[in-house]
Enzyme design. Structure first.
Site, mmCIF file in Angstrom:
data_model
loop_
_atom_site.group_PDB
_atom_site.id
_atom_site.type_symbol
_atom_site.label_atom_id
_atom_site.label_comp_id
_atom_site.label_asym_id
_atom_site.label_seq_id
_atom_site.Cartn_x
_atom_site.Cartn_y
_atom_site.Cartn_z
ATOM 1 N N HIS A 105 93.569 88.889 -22.538
ATOM 2 C CA HIS A 105 94.244 87.544 -22.251
ATOM 3 C C HIS A 105 95.330 87.505 -21.366
ATOM 4 C CE1 HIS A 105 97.803 85.107 -23.523
ATOM 5 N NE2 HIS A 105 97.133 84.138 -23.255
ATOM 6 N N VAL A 108 100.487 83.067 -17.047
ATOM 7 C CA VAL A 108 101.837 82.976 -16.454
ATOM 8 C C VAL A 108 102.126 81.520 -16.165
ATOM 9 C CG1 VAL A 108 101.855 85.342 -15.351
ATOM 10 C CG2 VAL A 108 100.632 83.461 -14.175
ATOM 11 N N ARG A 259 93.643 68.568 -21.599
ATOM 12 C CA ARG A 259 92.255 68.533 -22.136
ATOM 13 C C ARG A 259 91.731 69.463 -22.626
ATOM 14 N NH1 ARG A 259 88.094 70.660 -18.648
ATOM 15 N NH2 ARG A 259 86.420 69.144 -18.289
#
Length: 310
Positions: A105, A108, A259
């Protein structure tokens, strides 16, 4: 402060990471999903599924704006109340098919809150972490050496500080265990000023592929069977638990009406839970929690054979 520069870097970073992952897989490509957010902003989600090497890889760029901050952001920062905000970032999760390749994973991000007549409040954040199912010392050492190298020009204390923060952040309190073997985590970074802080963000973003792909290349041909696959799916459950219970990015996205498909693209395609599972003593599965999922200084470790390699 120039948020356009940050946006340009993040968009380019997404493309570079997707190109590298796609080339490594060699079979499936990313689908690109452009989207707009009714409340302000939008983004681009890129997802690869059912690849030869990667069962699922999601790399998301988002730029979200709004007039009011969600509770996750304003609860601990009362000075942000009444400010509009802009949050942008690249976030990715890679779920490989082979159980000997770790899940990884990275993200930034840049955040700015503004109010007329007052100076903007801004900061950078991000990092990356590695979640193996079968630990390999060589891979853990490489991951942390690359992380240290990305931090080295910013001061000797930077890597130890952000390594420790990562160990503490990616921790499942209800399980009393870390999610993986760590890496880097930083947030609220602004004390260096914009230029240096932005340079650090770029150093971390640019070091992700050099940190991860060599591990993928070393482990992609490892043989595995049903036992390893079942254990991988079981351990993926821990990943889901952390993301849905603790992860700041997930909570911020959901509470800011982000979203949903993009926010939850980090979840693996297949996962299983088993009641009161206990690995066999002395097995590679037991070694994961007894040795690898313990905070340690990986830069001081020696590369020795693992149980499954002996």
């Amino acid at each position: 402060m120039n948020s356009d520069l940050v946006r340009s870097y993040l968009v380019g970073l997404q493309e570079r990471i997707c190109s590298a992952i796609e080339a490594e897989d060699g079979e499936q490509g990313f689908i690109v999903d452009e989207w707009n957010r009714e409340e302000g902003g939008g983004g681009r989600s890129q997802v690869l599924t059912n690849g030869k090497i990667f069962e699922k890889a999601g790399v998301n760029f988002s730029l979200v704006t709004g007039d009011n901050l969600p509770p996750t952001a304003s609860a601990s920062r009362p000075e942000l109340a009444g400010r509009s905000f802009k949050a942008m970032g690249v976030s990715l999760v890679i779920h490989p098919r082979n159980p000997y390749i770790p899940t990884s994973h990275a993200n930034v991000r840049f955040f700015v809150a503004e109010k007329k007549g007052e100076n903007p409040i801004w900061w950078f954040g991000g990092g990356y972490d590695l979640t193996p199912y079968y630990g390999v010392k060589e891979d853990c050492i490489h991951w942390h050496r690359t992380a240290e190298g990305a931090c080295s020009s910013f001061g000797d204390s930077v890597y130890p500080r952000y390594k420790k923060w990562c160990d503490e952040y990616f921790y499942l309190k209800h399980r009393k265990e870390p999610r993986g073997i760590g890496g880097l985590f930083f947030d609220d970074l602004n004390e260096w000023g914009f230029d240096k802080s932005f340079s650090f963000l770029q150093a971390i973003g640019d070091s992700y592929i050099p940190a991860y792909l060599p591990i993928v290349q070393r482990r992609r041909e490892e043989n595995y069977g049903d036992r390893e696959r079942e254990f991988q799916l079981y351990r993926r459950g821990r990943y889901v638990e952390f993301n849905l219970v603790y992860d700041r990015g997930t909570l911020f996205g959901l509470q800011s009406d982000g979203r949903t498909e993009s926010i939850l693209m980090s979840l693996p395609p297949l996962v299983r839970w088993e009641y009161d599972y206990r690995p066999k003593s002395g097995s590679p599965e037991e070694e994961l929690t007894s040795y690898y999922l313990k905070p340690r200084d990986w830069l001081l470790e020696q590369s020795l054979p693992n149980a499954h390699q002996i």
